[in-house]
Design an enzyme around this catalytic site. Sequence first.
Site, PDB file in Angstrom:
ATOM      1  N   ARG A  17       3.261   1.772  -5.046  1.00 54.40           N
ATOM      2  CA  ARG A  17       4.587   2.208  -5.507  1.00 54.40           C
ATOM      3  C   ARG A  17       4.508   2.643  -6.963  1.00 54.40           C
ATOM      4  O   ARG A  17       3.763   2.089  -7.757  1.00 54.40           O
ATOM      5  CB  ARG A  17       5.579   1.045  -5.351  1.00 54.40           C
ATOM      6  N   ASN A  27      -0.985   1.607 -10.887  1.00 55.19           N
ATOM      7  CA  ASN A  27      -1.977   1.915  -9.864  1.00 55.19           C
ATOM      8  C   ASN A  27      -2.897   3.076 -10.222  1.00 55.19           C
ATOM      9  O   ASN A  27      -3.968   3.209  -9.634  1.00 55.19           O
ATOM     10  CB  ASN A  27      -1.272   2.214  -8.535  1.00 55.19           C
ATOM     11  N   ARG A  76       6.539   7.328   1.344  1.00 53.14           N
ATOM     12  CA  ARG A  76       7.441   6.287   1.830  1.00 53.14           C
ATOM     13  C   ARG A  76       8.892   6.617   1.487  1.00 53.14           C
ATOM     14  O   ARG A  76       9.183   7.349   0.542  1.00 53.14           O
ATOM     15  CB  ARG A  76       7.063   4.935   1.238  1.00 53.14           C
ATOM     16  N   SER A  87       5.579  -6.145   1.358  1.00 53.47           N
ATOM     17  CA  SER A  87       4.447  -5.356   1.859  1.00 53.47           C
ATOM     18  C   SER A  87       4.572  -5.142   3.362  1.00 53.47           C
ATOM     19  O   SER A  87       4.272  -4.059   3.872  1.00 53.47           O
ATOM     20  CB  SER A  87       3.133  -6.069   1.540  1.00 53.47           C
ATOM     21  N   GLN A 108      -5.225  -4.125  -1.153  1.00 55.17           N
ATOM     22  CA  GLN A 108      -4.505  -4.218  -2.422  1.00 55.17           C
ATOM     23  C   GLN A 108      -5.062  -3.221  -3.428  1.00 55.17           C
ATOM     24  O   GLN A 108      -6.264  -3.201  -3.704  1.00 55.17           O
ATOM     25  CB  GLN A 108      -4.653  -5.636  -2.985  1.00 55.17           C
ATOM     26  N   ARG A 165     -13.268 -39.023  -8.994  1.00 51.31           N
ATOM     27  CA  ARG A 165     -13.253 -37.571  -9.206  1.00 51.31           C
ATOM     28  C   ARG A 165     -14.589 -36.973  -8.744  1.00 51.31           C
ATOM     29  O   ARG A 165     -15.652 -37.349  -9.240  1.00 51.31           O
ATOM     30  CB  ARG A 165     -13.049 -37.244 -10.686  1.00 51.31           C
TER      31      ARG A 165
END
Length: 402
Positions: A17, A27, A76, A87, A108, A165
Amino acid sequence: MADGERKRHLCALVLARGGSKGIPLKNIKDLAGRPLIGWVLRAARDCGGFDSVWVSTDSDDIEKVAREYGAQVHRRSPEVSKDTTSSLDTVMEFMEHHPEVDIVANIQATSPCLHPETLKKVIEMMCRDGYDSVFSVVRHHLFRWTDVSKAGGLTKPLNFNPDRRPRRQDWDGELYENGSFYFATKELLSQGKLQGGKIAYYEMKPEHSVDIDVDIDWPIAEQRVKRYGYYGKGNPKVVKLLVCNLDGCLTDGRVYVSLNHDLLSYSLRDMDGIRMLQRKNVEVRLISERTLSSALLDSLKLPCRVEPDVSNKRETVEQWMAELGLSSWEQVAYMGCSYSDLECLKLAGTSGVPSDACVEAKMTDCMVCKYPGGCGAIQEFAEYIEHSKESKKRKFCNNQES
């Protein structure tokens, strides 16, 4: 596949987008010399297992970059281009327009260290092993505690016993989704699900698990990409040209002034590093913003070409690349230390800075030398280039043999 049975159409889909609030047009922002989305598109294209590679976007600028990297573009609708759009909604809208697709790999855009080999293995899981969905995870060794920031009170451990631990080597850790990709069948998506049915995960290497959410992640991601990113089918990338800023890399940045002329000093160790690369057929050149007299340059007796009085370093380096027949910055190593070096440091396939470089230069680089300028930093960087070159060759040969 039985006779007459149609081969399932496998599609890579990158959602991109244009209206990111955190980083505008994130992007396609340049990351290590390439638009961010370009890293995953190249990996998807080169894996060879997808019947089509698509980008779903609402941006003309993103569409242009997507097509440059060989992807098809789905424009889109405004309904799935909002901040609140999930998504899943965007993938389902894509599927409505492309009924020929049987399996979608939702990749992604902000995972620049994704490699084709990873995608190939997941494609096998979907097509050969018959999974309905496969998603990416990364293993973390993190001790978790209950959140009491709102209610107050005492926190409690969630995944370990504080009295015992575990050491890292004695504990398998836990798997976390890293969001790099989600593969799903058309049938599963028609139920409004990205994950479900016969489901599996694919564990990615930690060094390949990189995600960019906010601007502060950018310099970290650039370092990781330069070290672990996929640079195309030509891997391993081989340095053909090393360019160093003379002022502050070869020298310590100081000028000694006498009545008649300037004096500069440099380390003989750096000369050894330069000659080592030259013996390995790497062209080495020095660049300087300062006006240096021919008498001074002659007195330095440097074994490589020096270009003084340079106002635009990128332009000069690209002229040298054309002269040497180099088609990509990935074949260039650059060592700089000042603000004027930032652009070249980001573009070069391999970058280095001395330990006393400016902070901004250190933030763009994948290697910060332990030595300062004029004190062996170039030799250290030259050895790093040679070591990386040899290790990449060994890895490439091993992959070819296997």
